[in-house]
Scaffold this motif. Structure first.
Motif, mmCIF file in Angstrom:
data_model
loop_
_atom_site.group_PDB
_atom_site.id
_atom_site.type_symbol
_atom_site.label_atom_id
_atom_site.label_comp_id
_atom_site.label_asym_id
_atom_site.label_seq_id
_atom_site.Cartn_x
_atom_site.Cartn_y
_atom_site.Cartn_z
ATOM 1 N N ILE A 120 0.854 -1.180 0.000
ATOM 2 C CA ILE A 120 0.000 0.000 0.000
ATOM 3 C C ILE A 120 0.893 1.235 0.000
ATOM 4 C CG2 ILE A 120 -1.948 -1.109 1.171
ATOM 5 C CD1 ILE A 120 -0.973 0.182 3.778
ATOM 6 N N GLU A 121 0.418 2.276 -0.608
ATOM 7 C CA GLU A 121 1.195 3.513 -0.666
ATOM 8 C C GLU A 121 0.977 4.294 0.625
ATOM 9 O OE1 GLU A 121 1.885 6.427 -4.246
ATOM 10 O OE2 GLU A 121 0.068 7.057 -3.173
ATOM 11 N N VAL A 122 2.069 4.573 1.327
ATOM 12 C CA VAL A 122 1.974 5.349 2.568
ATOM 13 C C VAL A 122 2.534 6.754 2.411
ATOM 14 C CG1 VAL A 122 1.972 3.325 4.051
ATOM 15 C CG2 VAL A 122 4.154 4.378 3.431
ATOM 16 N N MET A 123 3.320 6.972 1.354
ATOM 17 C CA MET A 123 3.775 8.324 1.047
ATOM 18 C C MET A 123 3.784 8.488 -0.460
ATOM 19 S SD MET A 123 7.121 10.460 2.330
ATOM 20 C CE MET A 123 6.401 10.640 3.960
ATOM 21 N N PRO A 124 2.873 9.318 -1.013
ATOM 22 C CA PRO A 124 2.844 9.555 -2.457
ATOM 23 C C PRO A 124 4.118 10.258 -2.923
ATOM 24 C CG PRO A 124 0.828 10.333 -1.378
ATOM 25 C CD PRO A 124 1.820 10.036 -0.291
ATOM 26 N N ASN A 125 4.225 10.460 -4.225
ATOM 27 C CA ASN A 125 5.406 11.109 -4.792
ATOM 28 C C ASN A 125 5.745 12.383 -4.029
ATOM 29 O OD1 ASN A 125 6.379 9.465 -6.825
ATOM 30 N ND2 ASN A 125 4.884 10.182 -8.309
ATOM 31 N N SER A 126 6.970 12.436 -3.512
ATOM 32 C CA SER A 126 7.425 13.536 -2.672
ATOM 33 C C SER A 126 8.716 14.095 -3.247
ATOM 34 C CB SER A 126 7.650 13.048 -1.243
ATOM 35 O OG SER A 126 6.441 12.556 -0.671
ATOM 36 N N LYS A 142 -0.078 8.951 11.292
ATOM 37 C CA LYS A 142 -0.755 7.680 11.040
ATOM 38 C C LYS A 142 -1.452 7.833 9.700
ATOM 39 C CE LYS A 142 -4.121 4.358 12.858
ATOM 40 N NZ LYS A 142 -5.027 4.349 11.689
ATOM 41 N N VAL A 143 -1.064 7.029 8.712
ATOM 42 C CA VAL A 143 -1.425 7.269 7.328
ATOM 43 C C VAL A 143 -2.862 6.842 7.052
ATOM 44 C CG1 VAL A 143 -0.818 6.831 4.931
ATOM 45 C CG2 VAL A 143 0.977 6.966 6.662
ATOM 46 N N ASN A 144 -3.704 7.812 6.786
ATOM 47 C CA ASN A 144 -5.106 7.574 6.428
ATOM 48 C C ASN A 144 -5.753 6.573 7.357
ATOM 49 O OD1 ASN A 144 -6.256 9.218 4.552
ATOM 50 N ND2 ASN A 144 -5.585 8.060 2.785
ATOM 51 N N TRP A 166 2.293 3.704 10.599
ATOM 52 C CA TRP A 166 2.746 4.935 11.240
ATOM 53 C C TRP A 166 4.083 5.352 10.647
ATOM 54 C CZ3 TRP A 166 -0.100 6.945 15.521
ATOM 55 C CH2 TRP A 166 -1.157 6.140 15.941
ATOM 56 N N ILE A 167 4.312 6.670 10.598
ATOM 57 C CA ILE A 167 5.590 7.214 10.134
ATOM 58 C C ILE A 167 6.029 8.291 11.113
ATOM 59 C CG2 ILE A 167 6.797 8.454 8.300
ATOM 60 C CD1 ILE A 167 4.895 7.270 6.281
ATOM 61 N N LEU A 168 7.263 8.173 11.601
ATOM 62 C CA LEU A 168 7.856 9.205 12.448
ATOM 63 C C LEU A 168 9.026 9.815 11.692
ATOM 64 C CD1 LEU A 168 7.698 10.390 15.439
ATOM 65 C CD2 LEU A 168 9.776 9.059 15.810
ATOM 66 N N ILE A 169 8.926 11.108 11.399
ATOM 67 C CA ILE A 169 9.946 11.812 10.618
ATOM 68 C C ILE A 169 10.876 12.573 11.553
ATOM 69 C CG2 ILE A 169 10.373 13.565 8.874
ATOM 70 C CD1 ILE A 169 7.683 12.942 7.672
ATOM 71 N N SER A 170 12.179 12.436 11.311
ATOM 72 C CA SER A 170 13.166 13.220 12.038
ATOM 73 C C SER A 170 14.416 13.312 11.174
ATOM 74 C CB SER A 170 13.462 12.594 13.406
ATOM 75 O OG SER A 170 14.136 13.515 14.236
ATOM 76 N N GLU A 171 15.560 13.542 11.801
ATOM 77 C CA GLU A 171 16.828 13.562 11.075
ATOM 78 C C GLU A 171 17.946 13.169 12.022
ATOM 79 O OE1 GLU A 171 17.231 17.480 9.489
ATOM 80 O OE2 GLU A 171 17.515 18.419 11.437
ATOM 81 N N ALA A 172 19.072 12.763 11.449
ATOM 82 C CA ALA A 172 20.151 12.212 12.263
ATOM 83 C C ALA A 172 21.503 12.521 11.654
ATOM 84 C CB ALA A 172 19.981 10.698 12.398
ATOM 85 N N ASN A 173 22.536 12.339 12.489
ATOM 86 C CA ASN A 173 23.935 12.502 12.070
ATOM 87 C C ASN A 173 24.243 13.934 11.653
ATOM 88 O OD1 ASN A 173 26.405 11.036 11.933
ATOM 89 N ND2 ASN A 173 26.337 11.192 9.703
ATOM 90 N N ILE A 174 23.737 14.867 12.435
ATOM 91 C CA ILE A 174 24.094 16.269 12.231
ATOM 92 C C ILE A 174 25.580 16.458 12.546
ATOM 93 C CG2 ILE A 174 23.762 18.598 13.145
ATOM 94 C CD1 ILE A 174 21.361 17.900 11.636
#
Length: 650
Positions: A61-67, A203-205, A210-218
């Motif tokens: 299933i698509e959880v993130m469309p074209n980004s 939480k997708v639709n 579930w998707i948790l967005i962050s960033e790492a290795n600054i």
């Protein structure tokens, strides 16, 4: 007619889409598709996109469309003018490593990596590397050519697109990251700024994904980023830290070659989110040669109950004695220790702690933001840090708490890293307050024990809002802020500070397990802990702060959570009711090994200031219903029955 329209749209999309590639996670559950859309019919250049598919029982299933992907420099654009020139073969990243503190001791950096090489319309190179893990996705940008002068990297085109009606728990961006994560389906802020801090939970639709967005290795060649969805509430664009009055720089200034931070998306069920180590997986390995001096532990902390208490030698003595009574290894002497009086100074306080077998630590103002509390400006340069850290070694101090950083700009990232590196030379552990959220430094510099970046218990001192929001907030943080790294919430308070708390005593006790922090600062006054009944008091004397394994047993953001954490041969459980009503939490013991376990549970008593303790035997496959008061909770300890019996005989 509708079918014809959809067919035409599909054909149009295909006509303008070129160079579609795939990267699969090792277990094939997550698929990333990278593609390019032409900017015109006769162009071989275009805009790069990625989309994410997640495999459930019915298929992908698509959880993130074209980004969109892309990045900008002041001298070049790498956005809608990119052409794929090469792609590497997929290779497996597979590296085991150990963490000194955190949710899991032995971690596995296991993912599939693929690099895509692009050039822009000026034939300048850009690489985009994707790693797809069993629990998420990470990607970063790389400029491979060399520059003789500094280049200004000003912005990113990176945008995370979500289907409409996606549920989200987002914190409005503040430099201190001290705010709530309210539930929303619209992605709107009250002030219409539409800026959000990391981490961001979705939480997708209607899908249980579930998707948790962050960033790492600054690194010192990065600034930290935030999200902005002002153009479209379902599209979250990565924005770099804004300039500040004394630091006018936008984005990053660096020589080339250069790597961006890793953009991270933890993906899966809620248990995948909570248990993930993706942030440290993608971060640089440990750079310290020796680490046997780094010891996580519980801390006696004076500030919450006594705001200016570190000015008073007698109060510092009382908190030292509390640490002795509670078997906590550390004492933090907070702000204004340079003005200490009433029978002794800072040297006397340090010596008293050491005479009692307690390891003292001391607070510092970073000297970059709020300059009222002292000491200020002891750490701003390498020379000052060397002088100060040598003095701390001489008097016998084991760690520092550094507070009030100025923001997320590149100079602040460099400053934090410089503090960690220099502190390590003098075997000093570090706690960052008033600072950015964890972004993987705890793996690279394991003397970083914890970071605040949370609306924690100290806010009972400042505003009345936490009184009514604490229970919901406490059951949201394990799915958001605490996922990405140690969190210095300063928990487990039973008395009231300036503003009261209405969470139950058992709820407060459970925070010691539900919240993970390499330094766990227990915040209440000595008499509050000394007046506890024997069972909860004994629990607080022995509860670990670093863990071998973490499991989410049950939970939902803002409603409830049961966390199970293992240390050596014991499991510790913490459960929270985030609601203003009675709730039954169900413990499923499927996570246990075979055998009979003794379970000692401490839960809500007849009212919110009392406890009820029970001991029973359980085994794998059993379940237990625990009735919780409104805003209530419980803790439990499990150990193999044979081991318990042997301990009692000894």
């Amino acid at each position: 007619m509708k079918f014809i329209y959809l067919s035409l749209c599909f054909l149009t999309f295909c006509a303008f889409t070129i160079n579609a590639q795939e990267v699969l996670s090792p277990n094939k559950k997550i698929k990333v598709i990278i593609s390019s859309k032409k900017t015109s019919d006769d162009s071989s250049y275009g805009q790069i996109y990625f989309r994410i598919l997640y495999k459930n029982k019915l298929g992908y299933i698509e959880v993130m469309p074209n980004s969109p992907l892309g990045i900008s420099r002041d001298d070049q654009q790498f956005t809608d003018n990119l052409k794929l020139v090469n792609e590497s073969k997929a290779k497996q990243a597979n590296q085991k490593y150990e963490m000194i503190c955190g949710k899991q001791k032995v971690c596995n950096n296991l993912g599939t990596e693929k690099m895509f090489k692009y050039v822009n319309s000026n034939n300048q190179p850009l690489n985009i590397t994707f790693r797809v893990y069993n629990d998420g996705v990470a990607f970063r940008y790389e400029f491979t050519n060399k520059s003789n002068s500094l280049v200004n990297i000003t912005d990113e085109n990176t945008t995370y697109v979500f289907p409409k009606a996606t549920n989200r728990w987002l914190q409005s961006y503040t430099e201190s990251y001290e705010d709530f994560y309210p539930f929303s389906t619209t992605g709107k802020t009250a002030d219409n700024k539409q800026e959000w801090g990391f981490p961001a939970l979705f939480k997708v639709n209607n899908n249980p994904v579930w998707i948790l967005i962050s960033e790492a290795n600054i690194s010192a060649n990065n600034c930290a980023a935030k999200l902005n969805n002002s153009k479209n509430s379902d599209e979250y664009k990565v924005n770099y830290a804004s300039p500040r009055d004394d630091f006018k720089q936008t984005g990053i200034k660096t020589n080339l070659p250069w790597n961006s931070q890793w953009h991270t998306l933890i993906i899966g069920e809620l248990s995948d989110i909570v248990e993930s180590t993706l942030i440290t997986d993608v971060s640089e390995p440990n750079k310290l040669k020796e680490t046997n001096w780094i010891k996580p532990g519980a801390v006696s902390w004076i500030y919450w109950a006594n705001n200016h208490g570190s000015k008073d030698y007698q109060k510092v003595v009382a908190y030292t004695d509390l640490a002795v009574d509670m078997k906590w290894p550390y004492l933090l002497i907070d702000w204004e220790w340079d003005a200490m009086g009433n029978g002794g100074n800072i040297i006397d306080a340090v010596n008293y702690a050491k005479s009692k077998g307690i390891k003292p630590m001391m607070w510092y103002n970073s000297g970059t933001s709020w300059l009222e509390p002292t000491p200020v400006d002891h750490l701003l340069t390498a020379e000052k840090r060397a002088t100060e850290f040598a003095w701390l070694n001489k008097i016998g101090v084991y760690g520092i708490k550094v507070d009030f950083f100025a923001g997320d700009q590149q100079d602040m990232m460099k400053y934090c890293i410089d503090i960690l590196k220099d502190a390590a030379k003098y075997r000093l552990m570090v706690n960052f307050h008033g600072a950015t959220v964890p972004r993987g430094w705890a793996r690279t510099y394991p003397n970083l024990m914890t970071t605040e970046a949370v609306y924690g218990a100290e806010w009972y001192n400042n505003k009345p809002i936490l009184t009514s929001k604490a229970a919901e907030h406490n059951t949201t943080l394990p799915f958001t802020r605490n996922v990405i790294g140690s969190m210095d919430y300063t928990p487990v308070t039973f008395s009231n500070s300036q503003h009261p708390h209405i969470t139950s005593f058992a709820h407060e006790l459970a925070l010691s397990v539900v919240f993970e922090s390499g330094f766990q600062h227990f915040a209440d006054k000595p008499e509050a802990y000394n007046s506890l009944p024997p069972d909860p008091k004994e629990f607080l004397k022995n509860v670990p702060v670093s863990w071998d394994i973490t499991k989410l047993i049950e939970g939902y953001p803002g409603e409830k959570i049961i966390m199970a954490r293992k240390k050596e041969n014991q499991w510790y459980l913490g459960g929270l009711n985030g609601k203003d009503e009675l709730k039954t939490l169900k413990i499923n013991f499927d996570f246990l090994d075979k055998g009979i376990f003794e379970l000692k549970i401490i839960r809500d008593g007849k009212d919110d200031t009392s406890f009820d303790t029970e001991i029973m035997q359980i085994q794998k496959g059993d379940s237990l219903d625990v009735k919780c008061l409104p805003r209530g909770g419980f803790v439990a300890v499990l150990q193999k029955y044979d081991a318990v019996k042997a301990n009692k005989q000894n």
